[in-house]
Motif scaffolding. Structure first.
Motif, PDB file in Angstrom:
ATOM      1  N   LEU A  79       4.130  15.086  -1.023  1.00 49.42           N
ATOM      2  CA  LEU A  79       3.272  14.470   0.106  1.00 49.42           C
ATOM      3  C   LEU A  79       3.937  14.228   1.358  1.00 49.42           C
ATOM      4  O   LEU A  79       3.467  14.711   2.600  1.00 49.42           O
ATOM      5  CB  LEU A  79       2.951  12.890  -0.484  1.00 49.42           C
ATOM      6  N   ILE A  80       5.461  14.111   1.363  1.00 50.22           N
ATOM      7  CA  ILE A  80       6.131  13.919   2.547  1.00 50.22           C
ATOM      8  C   ILE A  80       6.255  15.330   3.364  1.00 50.22           C
ATOM      9  O   ILE A  80       6.043  15.498   4.409  1.00 50.22           O
ATOM     10  CB  ILE A  80       7.640  13.302   2.247  1.00 50.22           C
ATOM     11  N   ASP A 138      14.075  20.763  20.940  1.00 51.83           N
ATOM     12  CA  ASP A 138      14.013  19.248  20.944  1.00 51.83           C
ATOM     13  C   ASP A 138      15.179  18.466  20.862  1.00 51.83           C
ATOM     14  O   ASP A 138      14.914  17.256  21.327  1.00 51.83           O
ATOM     15  CB  ASP A 138      12.919  19.155  19.933  1.00 51.83           C
ATOM     16  N   VAL A 139      16.365  19.020  20.173  1.00 46.26           N
ATOM     17  CA  VAL A 139      17.594  18.208  20.119  1.00 46.26           C
ATOM     18  C   VAL A 139      17.926  17.987  21.547  1.00 46.26           C
ATOM     19  O   VAL A 139      18.601  16.732  21.762  1.00 46.26           O
ATOM     20  CB  VAL A 139      18.205  18.796  18.875  1.00 46.26           C
ATOM     21  N   LYS A 140      18.071  19.113  22.269  1.00 45.55           N
ATOM     22  CA  LYS A 140      18.795  18.804  23.629  1.00 45.55           C
ATOM     23  C   LYS A 140      18.178  17.942  24.525  1.00 45.55           C
ATOM     24  O   LYS A 140      18.956  17.354  25.393  1.00 45.55           O
ATOM     25  CB  LYS A 140      18.864  20.202  24.054  1.00 45.55           C
ATOM     26  N   THR A 141      16.772  17.471  24.201  1.00 44.50           N
ATOM     27  CA  THR A 141      16.170  16.554  25.214  1.00 44.50           C
ATOM     28  C   THR A 141      16.199  15.230  24.268  1.00 44.50           C
ATOM     29  O   THR A 141      16.088  14.113  25.201  1.00 44.50           O
ATOM     30  CB  THR A 141      14.571  17.042  25.262  1.00 44.50           C
ATOM     31  N   LEU A 142      16.538  15.198  23.305  1.00 43.40           N
ATOM     32  CA  LEU A 142      16.869  13.876  22.541  1.00 43.40           C
ATOM     33  C   LEU A 142      15.597  13.106  22.449  1.00 43.40           C
ATOM     34  O   LEU A 142      15.488  11.717  22.515  1.00 43.40           O
ATOM     35  CB  LEU A 142      18.052  12.756  23.031  1.00 43.40           C
ATOM     36  N   ASP A 143      14.495  13.813  22.554  1.00 42.32           N
ATOM     37  CA  ASP A 143      13.092  13.144  22.183  1.00 42.32           C
ATOM     38  C   ASP A 143      12.706  12.970  20.933  1.00 42.32           C
ATOM     39  O   ASP A 143      11.957  13.988  20.266  1.00 42.32           O
ATOM     40  CB  ASP A 143      12.051  13.981  23.074  1.00 42.32           C
ATOM     41  N   PHE A 144      13.184  11.921  20.299  1.00 42.06           N
ATOM     42  CA  PHE A 144      12.784  11.768  18.834  1.00 42.06           C
ATOM     43  C   PHE A 144      11.145  11.340  18.556  1.00 42.06           C
ATOM     44  O   PHE A 144      11.077  11.294  17.241  1.00 42.06           O
ATOM     45  CB  PHE A 144      13.596  10.434  18.408  1.00 42.06           C
ATOM     46  N   ALA A 145      10.459  11.325  19.461  1.00 42.11           N
ATOM     47  CA  ALA A 145       8.834  11.246  19.393  1.00 42.11           C
ATOM     48  C   ALA A 145       8.280  12.412  19.420  1.00 42.11           C
ATOM     49  O   ALA A 145       7.453  12.638  19.032  1.00 42.11           O
ATOM     50  CB  ALA A 145       8.614  10.289  20.296  1.00 42.11           C
ATOM     51  N   SER A 146       9.032  13.690  19.548  1.00 38.86           N
ATOM     52  CA  SER A 146       8.347  14.953  19.545  1.00 38.86           C
ATOM     53  C   SER A 146       7.886  15.359  18.300  1.00 38.86           C
ATOM     54  O   SER A 146       8.608  14.915  17.380  1.00 38.86           O
ATOM     55  CB  SER A 146       9.539  15.738  20.171  1.00 38.86           C
ATOM     56  N   GLU A 147       7.277  16.266  18.107  1.00 37.01           N
ATOM     57  CA  GLU A 147       6.512  16.685  16.888  1.00 37.01           C
ATOM     58  C   GLU A 147       7.621  17.179  16.002  1.00 37.01           C
ATOM     59  O   GLU A 147       7.693  17.392  14.720  1.00 37.01           O
ATOM     60  CB  GLU A 147       5.237  17.534  17.138  1.00 37.01           C
ATOM     61  N   ALA A 148       8.348  18.343  16.627  1.00 35.49           N
ATOM     62  CA  ALA A 148       9.413  19.049  15.908  1.00 35.49           C
ATOM     63  C   ALA A 148      10.410  18.037  15.116  1.00 35.49           C
ATOM     64  O   ALA A 148      10.785  18.410  14.179  1.00 35.49           O
ATOM     65  CB  ALA A 148      10.120  19.830  16.963  1.00 35.49           C
ATOM     66  N   ILE A 149      10.753  17.000  15.868  1.00 35.93           N
ATOM     67  CA  ILE A 149      11.873  16.186  15.546  1.00 35.93           C
ATOM     68  C   ILE A 149      11.212  15.297  14.213  1.00 35.93           C
ATOM     69  O   ILE A 149      11.814  14.933  13.252  1.00 35.93           O
ATOM     70  CB  ILE A 149      12.331  15.003  16.578  1.00 35.93           C
ATOM     71  N   ILE A 150       9.968  14.785  14.492  1.00 30.92           N
ATOM     72  CA  ILE A 150       9.140  14.164  13.256  1.00 30.92           C
ATOM     73  C   ILE A 150       9.073  15.019  12.292  1.00 30.92           C
ATOM     74  O   ILE A 150       9.406  14.514  11.053  1.00 30.92           O
ATOM     75  CB  ILE A 150       8.057  13.516  14.011  1.00 30.92           C
ATOM     76  N   GLY A 151       8.733  16.229  12.263  1.00 32.94           N
ATOM     77  CA  GLY A 151       8.469  16.950  11.424  1.00 32.94           C
ATOM     78  C   GLY A 151       9.965  17.444  10.696  1.00 32.94           C
ATOM     79  O   GLY A 151       9.914  17.597   9.290  1.00 32.94           O
ATOM     80  N   LEU A 152      10.882  17.274  11.320  1.00 34.21           N
ATOM     81  CA  LEU A 152      12.297  17.632  10.815  1.00 34.21           C
ATOM     82  C   LEU A 152      12.575  16.550   9.834  1.00 34.21           C
ATOM     83  O   LEU A 152      13.137  16.656   8.844  1.00 34.21           O
ATOM     84  CB  LEU A 152      13.536  17.992  11.855  1.00 34.21           C
ATOM     85  N   GLY A 153      12.542  15.398  10.604  1.00 33.86           N
ATOM     86  CA  GLY A 153      12.689  13.966   9.768  1.00 33.86           C
ATOM     87  C   GLY A 153      12.014  13.787   8.454  1.00 33.86           C
ATOM     88  O   GLY A 153      12.682  13.705   7.331  1.00 33.86           O
ATOM     89  N   LEU A 154      10.596  14.279   8.615  1.00 34.59           N
ATOM     90  CA  LEU A 154       9.835  14.226   7.273  1.00 34.59           C
ATOM     91  C   LEU A 154      10.424  15.404   6.346  1.00 34.59           C
ATOM     92  O   LEU A 154      10.593  15.074   5.100  1.00 34.59           O
ATOM     93  CB  LEU A 154       8.363  14.407   7.568  1.00 34.59           C
ATOM     94  N   SER A 155      10.900  16.555   6.931  1.00 36.14           N
ATOM     95  CA  SER A 155      11.169  17.703   5.847  1.00 36.14           C
ATOM     96  C   SER A 155      12.480  17.304   5.131  1.00 36.14           C
ATOM     97  O   SER A 155      12.697  17.238   3.812  1.00 36.14           O
ATOM     98  CB  SER A 155      11.440  18.790   6.588  1.00 36.14           C
ATOM     99  N   LEU A 156      13.113  16.345   6.000  1.00 33.14           N
ATOM    100  CA  LEU A 156      14.726  16.151   5.290  1.00 33.14           C
ATOM    101  C   LEU A 156      14.540  15.177   4.271  1.00 33.14           C
ATOM    102  O   LEU A 156      15.047  14.879   3.247  1.00 33.14           O
ATOM    103  CB  LEU A 156      15.592  15.802   6.213  1.00 33.14           C
TER     104      LEU A 156
END
Length: 305
Positions: A79-80, A138-156
Motif C-alpha cells: 500500500l505504501i 530535489d535534494v539540492k533545493t531541500l524542498d521536502f514538500a516536493s513530490e519526488a522527496i515525498i515519493g522517495l520517503g514513501l518508497s523507503l
C-alpha cells in the motif's frame, strides 16, 4: 537449466510489476486494488495447498507471526509503495526498493545477531550516495514538500516494512513452517487487513472495467504474487539466498527499461550516476570479499619459473 529459467522468470516478472502497478492507479483506490490482488492470490495459494494436502493447522503463536507477515509483506508495504508511485515513476520506485538488501542485512543483525561484514558499510554508503544522485534535483533545493522527496520517503518506508516482513519469514522458516503454507495464511490475513483498512478509511469499492486495469490486476495477482514468489523460493532452495538475492539487483534494470518505453522516463546525468551507484552498492553487499580476491588473482599474470 531449471535454476536459470526460474531466475530469468523471477527477474522479468518482478522487474515488470512496477510498471503494472502504474495501471492500477488513478480510478480505483490503491487499498481497494490491493484487496482484489491479494484476495485472488490468497485463493490461488489455498487451492494449491489443499490440492497438495499440505498441513495448514498451526499454533496461535504462529498465527500471530502470519499476521505480522501479512501486514509487512502482503499488505501495508505494498500500500505504501502504491502511494509512492503516485509521486514517482515505476523506475525510480524500483531502484529505491532495491535498498531492501541493505535493510535486510541490518535487520538480520538486529533480530538474529548475525554480524555485519565490513563490505556492507561500503555498499550502504554507495547506495545512499546513489539515492541522493537519483533525487539530486530535489535534494539540492531541500524542498521536502516536493513530490519526488515525498515519493522517495514513501518508497523507503515501504521497503523497510517489507524488510520486517522478510525477518518474519526467516523466523517462520526457522520454526519449520512451510513456505507455501506460511504465504497462504499471510496472503489471506493480508487481504483481510487491507479490507478492514479500506472499510475504516471509507474508500469506495469501485472497479475499473478497462482492459489495462483488469490485465494488470491479474498479472500482479497471478504472476507478480503467486508465480514469482514460488520461483524465488525454489531458487532459495536450489542455489541459496546469496545467489538468489541478485534478482533484487537486476529487476530495477528491467523496470527502468520498461519505464523508458512506456512512461517516457528520461535519463539525466545525476540519474545515471545514482543508478550506477545503487547497483554497485548492492553488488558489493552481495559479493563476499573472497570472490573479489579470486577475481583479482585470476587477472594476475602467471610467473615463469
Amino acid at each position: 537449466m531449471r535454476s536459470t529459467v526460474l531466475y530469468v522468470l523471477t527477474v522479468l516478472i518482478w522487474g515488470s510489476t512496477w510498471l503494472a502497478i502504474e495501471y492500477q492507479l488513478g480510478v480505483v483506490a490503491p487499498e481497494v486494488s490491493l484487496v482484489y490482488r491479494f484476495s485472488i492470490a490468497a485463493l490461488l495459494m489455498w487451492v494449491y495447498c489443499l490440492i497438495k494436502k499440505l498441513p495448514m493447522q498451526f499454533s496461535l503463536e504462529n498465527h500471530l507471526f502470519f499476521m505480522t507477515l501479512a501486514c509487512c509483506n502482503f499488505g501495508f508495504n505494498y500500500l505504501i509503495l502504491y502511494w509512492a508511485q503516485d509521486y514517482l515513476t515505476s523506475a525510480m520506485t524500483s531502484i529505491a526498493f532495491s535498498t531492501l538488501l541493505i535493510m535486510n542485512i541490518i535487520n538480520t543483525r538486529i533480530f538474529f545477531g548475525k554480524p555485519i561484514a565490513p563490505r556492507i558499510f561500503i555498499g550502504a554508503t554507495l547506495g545512499l550516495a546513489g539515492i541522493i544522485g537519483l533525487f539530486w534535483q530535489d535534494v539540492k533545493t531541500l524542498d521536502f514538500a516536493s513530490e519526488a522527496i515525498i515519493g522517495l520517503g514513501l518508497s523507503l518506508a515501504g521497503t523497510f516494512v517489507a524488510s520486517l516482513g522478510n525477518m518474519t519469514s526467516v523466523r517462520n522458516s526457522k520454526n519449520d513452517i512451510g513456505i507455501m503454507q506460511g504465504n497462504a495464511w499471510g496472503m489471506l490475513y493480508g487481504s483481510l487487513f487491507l479490507l478492514t483498512f479500506t472499510l475504516i478509511s471509507g474508500s469506495e469499492f469501485s472497479f475499473d472495467t478497462r482492459l489495462p486495469y483488469i490485465v494488470s490486476l491479474l498479472y500482479l495477482s497471478i504472476f507478480g504474487t503467486v508465480i514469482a514468489f514460488a520461483c524465488y523460493f525454489v531458487l532459495l532452495k536450489d542455489i541459496g539466498p546469496e545467489k538468489a538475492s541478485y534478482s533484487v539487483v537486476l529487476f530495477p534494470v528491467v523496470a527502468v527499461t520498461l519505464s523508458m518505453m512506456f512512461e517516457g522516463f528520461v535519463w539525466q546525468s545525476s540519474t545515471v550516476i545514482g543508478f550506477v551507484l545503487v547497483l554497485t552498492g548492492n553488488i558489493v553487499v552481495l559479493t563476499p570479499v573472497h570472490r573479489f580476491r579470486r577475481l583479482f588473482a585470476a587477472d594476475k599474470p602467471i610467473e615463469q619459473s
